[in-house]
Design an enzyme around this catalytic site. Structure first.
Site, PDB file in Angstrom:
ATOM      1  N   SER A  31       0.834  -1.147   0.079  1.00 19.09           N
ATOM      2  CA  SER A  31       0.178  -0.146   0.004  1.00 19.09           C
ATOM      3  C   SER A  31       0.908   1.278   0.196  1.00 19.09           C
ATOM      4  O   SER A  31       2.068   1.270   0.496  1.00 19.09           O
ATOM      5  CB  SER A  31      -1.088   0.087   1.225  1.00 19.09           C
ATOM      6  OG  SER A  31      -1.710  -1.086   1.272  1.00 19.09           O
TER       7      SER A  31
HETATM    8  N1  SAH Z   1       0.249  -5.208   4.395  1.00 15.93           N
HETATM    9  C1  SAH Z   1       0.899  -5.324   3.172  1.00 15.93           C
HETATM   10  C2  SAH Z   1      -0.131  -5.166   2.093  1.00 15.93           C
HETATM   11  C3  SAH Z   1      -0.146  -6.429   1.305  1.00 15.93           C
HETATM   12  S1  SAH Z   1      -1.606  -6.633   0.014  1.00 15.93           S
HETATM   13  C4  SAH Z   1       2.230  -4.834   2.782  1.00 15.93           C
HETATM   14  O1  SAH Z   1       2.574  -3.829   3.757  1.00 15.93           O
HETATM   15  O2  SAH Z   1       3.031  -5.121   2.128  1.00 15.93           O
HETATM   16  C5  SAH Z   1      -2.561  -7.924   0.853  1.00 15.93           C
HETATM   17  C6  SAH Z   1      -2.203  -9.034   1.107  1.00 15.93           C
HETATM   18  O3  SAH Z   1      -3.226  -9.819   1.564  1.00 15.93           O
HETATM   19  C7  SAH Z   1      -1.568  -9.959  -0.345  1.00 15.93           C
HETATM   20  O4  SAH Z   1      -0.291 -10.630   0.145  1.00 15.93           O
HETATM   21  C8  SAH Z   1      -2.600 -11.242  -0.235  1.00 15.93           C
HETATM   22  O5  SAH Z   1      -1.847 -12.288  -0.326  1.00 15.93           O
HETATM   23  C9  SAH Z   1      -3.177 -11.175   1.322  1.00 15.93           C
HETATM   24  N2  SAH Z   1      -4.445 -12.046   1.649  1.00 15.93           N
HETATM   25  C10 SAH Z   1      -5.541 -11.853   1.052  1.00 15.93           C
HETATM   26  N3  SAH Z   1      -6.387 -12.390   1.502  1.00 15.93           N
HETATM   27  C11 SAH Z   1      -6.049 -13.180   2.605  1.00 15.93           C
HETATM   28  C12 SAH Z   1      -6.390 -14.007   3.613  1.00 15.93           C
HETATM   29  N4  SAH Z   1      -7.486 -14.425   3.714  1.00 15.93           N
HETATM   30  N5  SAH Z   1      -5.734 -14.244   4.589  1.00 15.93           N
HETATM   31  C13 SAH Z   1      -4.459 -13.921   4.705  1.00 15.93           C
HETATM   32  N6  SAH Z   1      -3.791 -13.086   3.980  1.00 15.93           N
HETATM   33  C14 SAH Z   1      -4.547 -12.625   2.768  1.00 15.93           C
END
Ligand code: SAH
Length: 218
Positions: free
Chosen positions: A69
């Site tokens: 993000s």
């Molecule tokens: N906070 C992260 C943002 C990553 S984007 C950062 O700082 O980089 C969102 C992430 O959520 C992705 O890696 C995706 O694989 C994960 N995600 C999506 N659905 C999920 C679930 N049900 N449980 C755990 N992770 C999930």
């Protein structure tokens, strides 16, 4: 640390300072959050080829179709989660590259972060070890179920969008605990859910754009 790394570190500290100034102008006022954003080396969480763009106010790809993000939204969600309180336990769903978890780890005693993509968990675990982020517990799993063993949480941050608040996560909030998530599918808003006794208060805030929360693991 070799000289090259040290040099990059010094340059990036100045660049981060400018990013923090911009966050202040964008309305982030929590000094603990601003300090955390100033402390975490964002460029070390993304691919080297993109590192020069690490402090721009933009989302960047982290592989596997996922994104880190933009700095504003990370700061905003952390500020909303903290709400001026000192935090003990925090749960993050959607670790990705681990940047948001590292920021949360500056303002909380302990962070549990769950990621569904095994390959991302492996990469991020290695990075956390290198950066000595020892108060983050990384889990491979479906974050929709939360992590009951670590509950109750003072704050829960969901880094992926969903059309409803996952019920299991609500029940893992402490009294006055706050859950922050992007609510919606195509059009999304930031939602803050606060636990008050047996009930929950919901507050909808600005429009946002996140990748979707997906069920199961991969
Ligand atoms: N906070 C992260 C943002 C990553 S984007 C950062 O700082 O980089 C969102 C992430 O959520 C992705 O890696 C995706 O694989 C994960 N995600 C999506 N659905 C999920 C679930 N049900 N449980 C755990 N992770 C999930």
């Amino acid at each position: 640390m070799n000289n090259l790394r040290a040099g990059i570190g010094m340059t990036s500290a100045r660049t981060r300072g400018r990013m923090v100034e911009r966050l202040r102008e964008q309305g982030i006022s929590d000094f603990m959050v601003l300090a955390a954003m100033g402390a975490v080396p964002r460029h070390l969480f993304i691919d080297e080829a993109l590192a020069s763009r690490a402090y721009e106010d933009t989302a960047l790809p982290i592989g596997f179709g996922q994104t880190i993000s933009n700095p504003y939204i990370v700061a905003r969600m952390t500020e909303l989660a903290r709400n001026g309180r000192s935090l003990q336990r925090v749960l993050e769903v959607g670790t990705g590259c681990g940047y948001q978890a590292a920021v949360l780890a500056q303002v909380a005693r302990e962070v549990v972060s769950i990621e569904r993509i095994a390959a991302l968990v492996g990469q991020t675990r290695k990075r956390q070890r290198e950066l000595r982020l020892s108060n983050i517990k990384l889990k491979h799993g479906d974050g929709m179920q939360g992590y009951a063993e670590g509950a109750p949480y003072d704050a829960i941050v969901i880094a992926a969008a969903f059309g409803a608040v996952p019920e299991m996560l609500k029940t893992q909030l402490a009294e006055d605990g706050r859950l922050v998530m992007p609510l919606g599918d195509d059009s999304q808003v930031l939602l803050v859910v606060t636990r008050k006794g047996d009930g929950y208060l919901e507050e909808k805030l600005e429009a946002v754009k996140f990748v979707p929360l997906l069920p199961g693991v991969s």
